[in-house]
Design an enzyme around this catalytic site. Structure first.
Site, PDB file in Angstrom:
ATOM      1  CB  CYS A 113      -5.960  -7.504   4.329  1.00 18.89           C
ATOM      2  SG  CYS A 113      -7.521  -6.618   4.267  1.00 18.89           S
ATOM      3  CG  HIS A 246      -2.668  -4.957   3.281  1.00 14.98           C
ATOM      4  ND1 HIS A 246      -3.367  -5.232   2.130  1.00 14.98           N
ATOM      5  CD2 HIS A 246      -3.575  -4.514   4.199  1.00 14.98           C
ATOM      6  CE1 HIS A 246      -4.645  -4.967   2.336  1.00 14.98           C
ATOM      7  NE2 HIS A 246      -4.796  -4.525   3.567  1.00 14.98           N
ATOM      8  CG  ASN A 276      -7.476  -2.528   2.190  1.00 15.89           C
ATOM      9  OD1 ASN A 276      -7.206  -3.581   1.600  1.00 15.89           O
ATOM     10  ND2 ASN A 276      -7.527  -2.434   3.508  1.00 15.89           N
TER      11      ASN A 276
END
Ligand code: UT7
Length: 319
Positions: A113, A246, A276
């Site tokens: 990520c 993020h 996500n």
């Protein structure tokens, strides 16, 4: 010499899949739990057979279109992904071929990520060194492929998508500061501990996570690295016009903003609609805020990611 952002693009596959849709598919969950714990209301899931390079290609084409340069002008292509089409060739080479570019350096970055922030930092260093002039940086994922749909603690959290930016060498301000870090000793709290060996998958090919350890780690390092890039650029965190953290969990985003003293209305949030999307989360949110006019020329935008490894990275951009 700066590396300046001249275009952004993104792509989300298919229609939104809501929390109720997931419950209707037989997952033992409910909208109230997911919204309260994560802020996620829906996500996009790629159709079977759709690949990261296909999603990344569309995001890249949109970023090139905004930038006004053609694929042939690129001399560097970096793709951040943990769900590549193949073991090799790289997803970057596949996107290069489909864009019709020949000769640019092309490679993938694997920092989960934090991947996009790593790729952006690498591209910026290539450009500042003078070796390369125009870079395409893509974050693309089909994370739905590595989810255990019987594990409600993880499968409701993620989505698929892609985002991209085009960077060009410029004497006008662009990327003001970047930072990247990792702590490999934390590899056990978020991983996909499987591999291909002798024609078979060995180990566990699904994403596994200790959610609470990840949560605490993420809040700490996202605040630390935001302060670090501001310090490198010689500004206070309060001078940042937009924070793009993020997009994993609204509670992580809110805790990070609070620690940094950055008001909620200066934070770009897409986790409610995207879930996500790992390496795609930051460029997807960036493109949305550029295209809807929130991000304006001259503003300072802080982007940051954190993920498996553990890895974390950030960049302070002037538009
Ligand atoms: O890029 C980084 C990626 N990862 C992250 O950012 C994740 C960071 N961590 C988190 O966001 C949170 O830890 C989660 C959202 C994953 C979990 O929230 P939590 O408050 O830490 O919940 P928990 O894991 O402690 O689970 C609490 C309860 C459990 O039930 P019991 O044991 O208390 O009866 C779980 O079984 O919630 C249950 N649960 C669910 N219930 C309904 C777990 N997942 C679900 C679900 N629906 N999807």
């Amino acid at each position: 010499m700066f590396a300046r952002l001249i275009g952004t693009g993104s792509y989300l596959p298919g229609n939104p899949v809501t929390n109720d849709d997931l419950a209707a598919r037989g997952i033992d969950t409910n909208d109230e739990w997911i919204v309260t714990r994560t802020g996620i209301r829906s996500r996009h899931l790629a159709a079977p057979g759709t690949t990261s390079s296909e999603l990344g290609l569309i995001a890249a084409q949109r970023a090139l279109e905004m930038s006004g340069i053609s694929a042939a002008d690129l001399d560097l292509i970096i793709v951040a992904t943990s769900t590549p089409d193949f073991i090799f060739p790289s997803t970057a080479c596949l996107i290069q071929a489909n864009l019709g570019n020949k000769g640019a350096a092309a490679f993938d970055v694997q920092a989960v990520c934090a991947g996009f922030t790593y790729a952006l930092g690498i591209a910026e260093k290539f450009i500042r060194s003078g070796s390369h002039k125009r870079a395409l940086v893509v974050g693309a994922e089909v994370f739905s492929r590595i989810l255990d749909w019987n594990d409600r603690g993880t499968c409701v959290l993620f989505g698929d998508g892609a985002g991209a930016v085009v960077l060009e060498a410029s004497d006008k301000p662009g990327v003001l500061a970047t930072a990247m870090h990792a702590d490999g000793s934390q590899n056990g709290i978020l991983n996909v501990p499987g591999q291909i060996c002798g024609g078979q998958v060995t180990g566990d090919p699904f994403l596994r996570m200790d959610g609470q350890s990840v949560f605490k780690f993420a809040v700490r390092v996202l605040a630390d690295i935001a302060e670090e890039v501001c310090q490198i650029a010689g500004i206070q965190t309060g001078e940042v016009d937009w924070l793009i953290p993020h997009q994993a969990n609204i509670r992580i985003i809110d805790a990070t903003g609070k620690k940094l003293g950055i008001d909620r209305n200066k934070v770009i949030v897409t986790v409610d609609r995207h879930g996500n999307t790992s390496a795609a989360s930051v460029p997807l949110a960036l493109d949305e805020a550029v295209r809807d006019g929130r991000i304006q020329r001259g503003q300072k935008v802080l982007v940051e990611g954190v993920g498996g490894g553990f890895t974390w990275g950030a960049a302070l951009l002037e538009f």
